[in-house]
Enzyme design. Structure first.
Site, PDB file in Angstrom:
ATOM      1  N   SER A 140      37.268  20.548  26.094  1.00  0.00           N
ATOM      2  CA  SER A 140      36.658  20.056  25.175  1.00  0.00           C
ATOM      3  C   SER A 140      34.962  20.920  25.752  1.00  0.00           C
ATOM      4  CB  SER A 140      35.101  18.807  25.015  1.00  0.00           C
ATOM      5  OG  SER A 140      34.197  18.552  24.341  1.00  0.00           O
ATOM      6  N   TYR A 153      31.937  10.943  29.250  1.00  0.00           N
ATOM      7  CA  TYR A 153      32.764  11.658  28.681  1.00  0.00           C
ATOM      8  C   TYR A 153      33.105  13.122  29.022  1.00  0.00           C
ATOM      9  CZ  TYR A 153      35.480  13.898  24.675  1.00  0.00           C
ATOM     10  OH  TYR A 153      35.723  14.931  23.481  1.00  0.00           O
TER      11      TYR A 153
END
Length: 262
Positions: A140, A153
């Protein structure tokens, strides 16, 4: 015609994983679909078999559970047909760092990093022995941006990028291609599961566009593919700057600015 490798895809029941399954089915690859939701996997597998005349196996697994990870590892080690691993399974962070429980942190880190690494480690020796194959790790852009406030995350996705780059250094000379794919906000169920309304986000990429772009990078054998990055030279400059920084690290002595108290 040469036999196409089978593709094992984690998180394959919906979103990015399901679209990868569709696209590789269109290319004539047999599939092994891995996810927790067996009903959805069975529905997808049935459709892909009928529409594309390929073999599709379903492997129900929760990759936060040791026994389930072990079962997928065994399949990757033992099934010589599998030549491509799409490491897509993952989860998003819900809430800030101080609001997360120890259990939720462990689950997030375990799925996004430990499971992904173990599956790559399970298939890599066999691919090296064969001298061919591919491992695709879905990261990501959040892994590049601590400013986004998704600390755990983002840290897991920074790990995915680093691991992919390191594996590429180790494995590319042995015939194994490793690709890191870095999406930005993409319209998948990961947002709903994290308690976030995706429709409140200012810009969201459709999942089909994301996967199609990632596969262009795959076919070009890019090491890092960032579909939403419109100026490719930005990544080149970042990587060059990183390498320049490394060249200025001289580990025998501390830098001059640290040798005297201010």
């Amino acid at each position: 015609m040469a036999t196409r490798s089978a593709v094992l895809i984690t998180g394959a029941s919906t979103g990015i994983g399901a679209v990868y399954a569709e696209r590789f089915a269109q290319r004539g690859h047999d599939l092994i679909l891995v996810a927790r939701d067996k009903a959805r996997l069975d529905t997808l597998a049935k459709r892909l078999r009928e529409e594309h005349r390929i073999g599709v196996d379903v492997l129900q697994a929760d990759l936060t559970q040791h026994a389930d990870i072990a079962a997928v590892e065994a399949r990757l080690r033992d099934d010589a047909r599998i030549g491509i691993l799409i490491n897509n399974a993952g989860m998003a962070q819900s809430g800030g760092f101080t609001s997360q429980s120890a259990d939720s942190i462990e689950r997030l880190v375990g799925l996004n990093t430990t499971a992904l690494t173990r599956l790559a480690a399970a298939i890599a020796p066999r691919l090296v022995e064969a001298g061919e194959g591919a491992i695709v790790n879905i990261g990501s852009v959040v892994g590049l941006a601590p400013e986004f406030g998704m600390s755990v995350y983002g840290a897991t996705k920074a790990f995915v990028l680093f691991l992919s780059q390191g594996l590429s250094v180790e494995l590319s000379s042995k015939g194994v291609y490793v690709q890191a794919v870095l999406p930005a906000a993409t319209r998948t169920e990961i947002w709903e599961r994290a308690g976030i309304d995706v429709n409140t986000l200012p810009e969201v990429m459709e999942v089909e566009e994301l996967v199609d772009a990632a596969l262009v990078g795959f076919d070009r054998r890019e090491l890092v593919t960032i579909p939403p990055l419109h100026v490719a030279e930005r990544w080149d400059a970042l990587d060059a700057s990183r390498q320049g920084l490394l060249s200025d690290i001289r580990q025998a002595h501390a830098a001059e600015r640290y040798r005297a108290a201010s």
